[in-house]
Each structure stands twice: as C-alpha cells, then as structure tokens.
Design a protein around this motif. Structure first.
Motif, PDB file in Angstrom:
ATOM      1  N   ALA A  52      -4.171  10.296   0.812  1.00 24.48           N
ATOM      2  CA  ALA A  52      -4.597   9.006   0.260  1.00 24.48           C
ATOM      3  C   ALA A  52      -4.783   7.961   1.348  1.00 24.48           C
TER       4      ALA A  52
ATOM      5  N   GLU B 271      -4.632   8.250  -8.896  1.00 29.79           N
ATOM      6  CA  GLU B 271      -5.535   7.517  -8.017  1.00 29.79           C
ATOM      7  C   GLU B 271      -6.458   6.586  -8.796  1.00 29.79           C
TER       8      GLU B 271
ATOM      9  N   CYS C 128     -19.567   3.914  -3.033  1.00 33.90           N
ATOM     10  CA  CYS C 128     -18.460   3.898  -2.072  1.00 33.90           C
ATOM     11  C   CYS C 128     -18.751   2.980  -0.890  1.00 33.90           C
TER      12      CYS C 128
ATOM     13  N   LYS D 126      -4.376   3.535  -9.599  1.00 32.89           N
ATOM     14  CA  LYS D 126      -4.113   2.730  -8.408  1.00 32.89           C
ATOM     15  C   LYS D 126      -5.362   1.983  -7.954  1.00 32.89           C
ATOM     16  N   ALA D 127      -6.509   2.626  -8.020  1.00 32.74           N
ATOM     17  CA  ALA D 127      -7.750   1.995  -7.572  1.00 32.74           C
ATOM     18  C   ALA D 127      -8.098   0.783  -8.417  1.00 32.74           C
TER      19      ALA D 127
ATOM     20  N   ALA E  43     -14.448   2.641 -10.069  1.00 36.34           N
ATOM     21  CA  ALA E  43     -13.128   3.153 -10.432  1.00 36.34           C
ATOM     22  C   ALA E  43     -12.942   3.195 -11.943  1.00 36.34           C
TER      23      ALA E  43
ATOM     24  N   THR F 140      -2.874  14.652  -3.193  1.00 38.19           N
ATOM     25  CA  THR F 140      -3.446  13.305  -3.152  1.00 38.19           C
ATOM     26  C   THR F 140      -2.602  12.392  -2.287  1.00 38.19           C
TER      27      THR F 140
ATOM     28  N   VAL G 168       1.240   3.844  -3.232  1.00 41.16           N
ATOM     29  CA  VAL G 168       0.840   5.251  -3.183  1.00 41.16           C
ATOM     30  C   VAL G 168       1.974   6.133  -3.694  1.00 41.16           C
TER      31      VAL G 168
ATOM     32  N   ASP H 269     -11.076   7.375   1.774  1.00 40.69           N
ATOM     33  CA  ASP H 269     -11.436   6.253   0.923  1.00 40.69           C
ATOM     34  C   ASP H 269     -11.129   6.605  -0.532  1.00 40.69           C
ATOM     35  N   SER H 270     -10.686   5.601  -1.304  1.00 45.23           N
ATOM     36  CA  SER H 270     -10.272   5.844  -2.685  1.00 45.23           C
ATOM     37  C   SER H 270     -11.399   6.448  -3.525  1.00 45.23           C
TER      38      SER H 270
ATOM     39  N   GLN I  33       0.813  -1.208   0.000  1.00 50.50           N
ATOM     40  CA  GLN I  33       0.000   0.000   0.000  1.00 50.50           C
ATOM     41  C   GLN I  33       0.853   1.267   0.000  1.00 50.50           C
TER      42      GLN I  33
END
Length: 498
Positions: free
Chosen positions: A318, A370, A489, A373-374, A263, A314, A129, A322-323, A125
């Motif tokens: 992050a 983001e 979400c 990544k999500a 996402a 961000t 990031v 929550d993403s 994680q």
C-alpha cells in the motif's frame, strides 16, 4: 480509550452486516422451503434488507456527525438485534420481509457511525493502513466463519437459529460500545438537513423499487417507468437542496475530485461484482453443483479464505503503489475470477469453479479495505461521517444493484432457455413455463421433474447457464471499473475541497 479495543468493537459491528449477507445466502433455500415462498418472495428476503439499508446510509452518516457517533452506533445495534430476533420468529414470508426491512434500518444506523469512528481515530497514513487492513481482514474472517456457522447451525437446529446468532452478537456489542467508544460528534453546527435526507431516501427508494420489480412486471411497464421518473425528479430536487444548504448532508463539491470519484465508483463495482457473490454463490453451490446444506460452508471456503488472506498483501504494497492502481489491480482480479466462474458454470466443472471462487475472493479481499481508506482519506476529520455515508451507500447500493440486476439477468437467461426447451418452436406445453421457471429458480425441482431424468438434466443445465450469464456481466462491471481507475489515476486534485 484503548484504540485496539475500539477498532475491534467497531469493526465487529461492521462485520454484522457482512455476516447477515452471508447467512441469508446460505439459509435462503431452506427458508423458502420452510415458509413456502415463491421466487419473488425469495428475492425480497435479501432485497428488502438492502433496500432500506442503502436508502438510509447517507442520512445515517450525517446524523452521526450531528448527534454523536457512539449514540447512533448504539441505536443501530439495538434495532439490528431486535429485528434479527423478529426474523428468527417469523411465522410467514410477509412478516419475515417486514422484519428484514427493519433490520436494514438498524444496519444503516450502525454501519456509517462505526466506519466514521474508525476513520476519525486513525488519521495518520501508517496507522490508517494498519487499521483498514485489520478491518478488511476481520471482514474476510467473517466471510469464513459465517457460512460455516450458518450451514452447521441451520442444518442441526434450523434456519431460525441462524438469525438468532445475529441477535445474540448484536446484544453483546450493545453492551461493549459504551465501554470502549467515547461520546463524540463533529464540531459542525446548524440544523440537520432533514429535507435533503428525506428526498435522497425517497429517490433511492424509487430507483431500487423499479430495479427489483422490473424483471417481474416488465421494464417498460407504467409502474417501473413511473418509478424511474420519480427517481430522476428526486435527484434534481436533491441536488438543488444540497447546493443551497449552508451545511449540506452531502457536499457535492467532493465529486469534483477525480480520484475521489474513481474510489467511489470502484467501491460500487467491487460490491456489485464481488461482495454480492456472498449472497449468490451459495444458491449455485446448492442447486447447480448439488452440494448439501451441511457442507455448504466448507464449499464456500475458497471464496472466503481469499477474502481473508488477500488484505495482508495489500498492506505490504500500500505504501509503494498508488491507491487507484491498487483498486484497478483488485478489480482486474475480480474480473478474472468471474470469467473463470462463467466458463466453469458453462462446463459444469467443479474444480475449475472452486479455483475461480478463490481468485474472485482474493481480488475482493485485495481492495476491500483499500476502497474504504481511499474514500475516507480524502475528507477532513469533521466530515468522516459524511464520507462513511458516501462509501457505505456506494457499497450497499452496489450490492443492491448487483443482487437485483444480476438475479434479473440470471432469471431472464433461465426463462429464455426454458422458452426454447419447454415450449418449443410451436409453443407447445407453454402452460408449464411459469411453473418450471419458479421450480428451477427456487430450487424446488420436485414439481418440475416428476421423476423424469431428462427433465432433471434440463433443469440443471438451464440453472447453470443462467448463472453463467450472471458471472459474465459481473466480470464486465469489474473490467469497466478497473479501466476508470486507471484513466483517472493520473489526474491531480486537492486533497480536500473545503
């Protein structure tokens, strides 16, 4: 393997695609004037690249899993560099568009494996990031440098040399990849899903052809309707093929995850309402605000600097947010920026327009990394190639839909206003309508104006009003996507489905 060098080289390969979009947006008016193209050809210079790019991204991701990420990245860079060189030597618009198709193929072959290499190398994680924040900032830096370099080189040496920059950068990366990236591929076994890849590409091809040509031939014309029907049939065939494949190119069960689905949709909306502006804003700045080619790169700085600096914010939040909340906030800021551009285009205010560009760029930069990544974070390591294919397909299909769709909205707005202003209530002077339409949309006002100041003011007003329609629809896309992220979400699901 030096992980920092790996991140730099693979991120730079990704940045080539961003550089291309910015470069073409900057040089497009001078390119069209130099080769003598009309509005349809001008649209195809950008759309042909996005069409082949988006059509092959899913197959590229799956191929990189099967046959090696480094191998596919190297092949893609070679094709991209060669086709960029061909663009710089293009003698006609037809040759240029053909070279752009090949360049889109190379971009697809390099982007998905590059993202897969990053996703595979940075799984934890904290490091994920940091890696995706660095990736996002490099994309933002590219958006700062590309317009400045493209406008200065194009002004001093000509638009052909701007394409030469891409060819040179691609050649450098071809030499660097074997030094920093180890040969690797997924442990998945079995034959590649060639049938699924072919049907998917043809399906996307049919839909995008209809989208691009709809404004020109009519949305209800037999050819556009046929393209849509072929696309629907292809989608049904593709789903059937993937459901019965032991090792499918696209694992459809991934879309049972609400957060993964949100996402992907956020990526699509971000590309269609913010990233696509890298290709559209230069046109408005040159023709709507009368900013010279030399200073165009500086005029784009509010947008590109927002893209560059926002990822640092961000990174700070992050771990606490929550993403999907991050994505929703970024999309809301994008909607706010587009709304400001809509109002500034209506009023013709330059400071308001530049400020709104900065807001739009900040919203895009806030969620650029983001979104990536999500999507990739929801998949196991052996399927990062598939995840990269899904995310990049959503991104560049979003850009394709955004560019073709928003351009169609702008063109329709220009045509409607010209119909009222040029033809009048009784249809007088309608023989001038098509000529006026082409002159305004391509920025070649001379034939339309003929030294008439009233016509000059009309052309400027109609062009700005058409772009205001474009910005309004872009804001609506971002608002709808933000609402979807908030709605999904709270829904829980397993991290992986396999």
């Amino acid at each position: 393997m030096n992980r920092r060098s790996l991140l730099l080289v693979t991120s730079s390969a990704c940045a080539l695609t961003i550089f291309d979009t910015n470069l073409v947006g900057v040089i497009l008016p001078s390119l069209v004037a130099g080769l003598g193209g009309d509005y349809a050809q001008m649209a195809w210079v950008q759309s042909s690249f996005l069409l082949s790019f988006a059509s092959l991204l899913m197959a590229s991701g799956a191929l990189s899993d099967r046959y090696g990420r480094r191998r596919m990245l190297t092949i893609g860079l070679c094709v991209f560099a060669f086709s960029a060189l061909a663009c710089s030597l293009a003698p006609t618009m037809v040759f240029l568009v053909s070279a752009r198709v090949l360049q889109g193929v190379g971009a697809a072959l390099l982007l998905a494996p590059a993202l897969s290499i990053i996703g595979h190398a940075f799984r934890e994680q904290h490091e994920a990031v940091q890696a995706w924040t660095t990736w996002g900032r490099l994309m933002g830096l590219t958006m700062v440098i590309a317009p400045l370099l493209s406008s200065s080189v194009g002004y001093l040496l000509g638009w052909r040399w701007a394409f030469g920059i891409l060819a040179f950068a691609g050649a450098i990366l071809v030499l660097a990849v074997p030094r920093v990236v180890h040969a690797n591929r997924s442990d998945r076994v079995g034959a590649f899903d060639w049938c699924g890849a072919l049907v998917f590409s043809l399906t996307l091809l049919a839909w995008t052809w209809g989208l691009i040509n709809g404004p020109d031939v009519g949305w209800m014309s037999q050819w556009v309707v046929l393209a849509v029907l072929i696309g629907l049939a292809g989608l049904c065939v593709f789903i059937t093929i993937e459901l019965y494949q032991r090792k499918p190119m696209l694992e459809l069960r991934l879309f049972r995850l609400p957060r993964f689905l949100a996402a992907v949709f956020a990526m699509f909306a971000y590309a269609a309402s913010a990233q696509v502006m890298a290709a559209l804003l230069p046109l408005y700045l040159q023709r709507g605000l009368d900013i010279s080619f030399l200073w165009l790169g500086c005029a784009l700085l509010p947008f590109s600097l927002g893209m560059f600096f926002a990822p640092s914010l961000t990174r700070r939040i992050a771990g606490r947010w929550d993403s999907l909340h991050l994505l929703a906030v970024g999309l809301a800021v994008i909607a706010l920026g587009n709304t400001g551009l809509f109002m500034a285009a209506r009023s013709g205010g330059v400071p308001e327009f530049l400020f709104s560009m900065a807001v739009l760029g900040a919203g895009g930069g806030f969620i650029n990394g983001e979104t990536q990544k999500a999507i990739l974070g929801a998949l196991p390591p052996e399927q990062t190639g598939m995840g990269a294919g899904i995310s990049t397909t959503a991104r560049f299909f979003g850009m394709l839909v955004g560019y073709a769709g928003l351009s169609a909205i702008m063109a329709q707005g220009v045509m409607t206003r010209l119909q009222m202003q040029v033809c009048g209530a009784e249809g007088a002077n309608c023989q001038r309508l098509r000529q006026s339409f082409e002159s305004i949309l391509t920025g070649q006002y001379s034939d339309f104006l003929s030294g008439d100041q009233a016509s000059a003011r009309l052309a400027d007003a109609v062009y700005r009003a058409g772009f205001s329609d474009l910005f309004a629809w872009a804001a609506l896309i971002a608002v709808l996507a933000a609402g979807m992220c908030v709605m999904l979400c709270g829904r829980k699901g397993r991290k992986h489905v396999l």
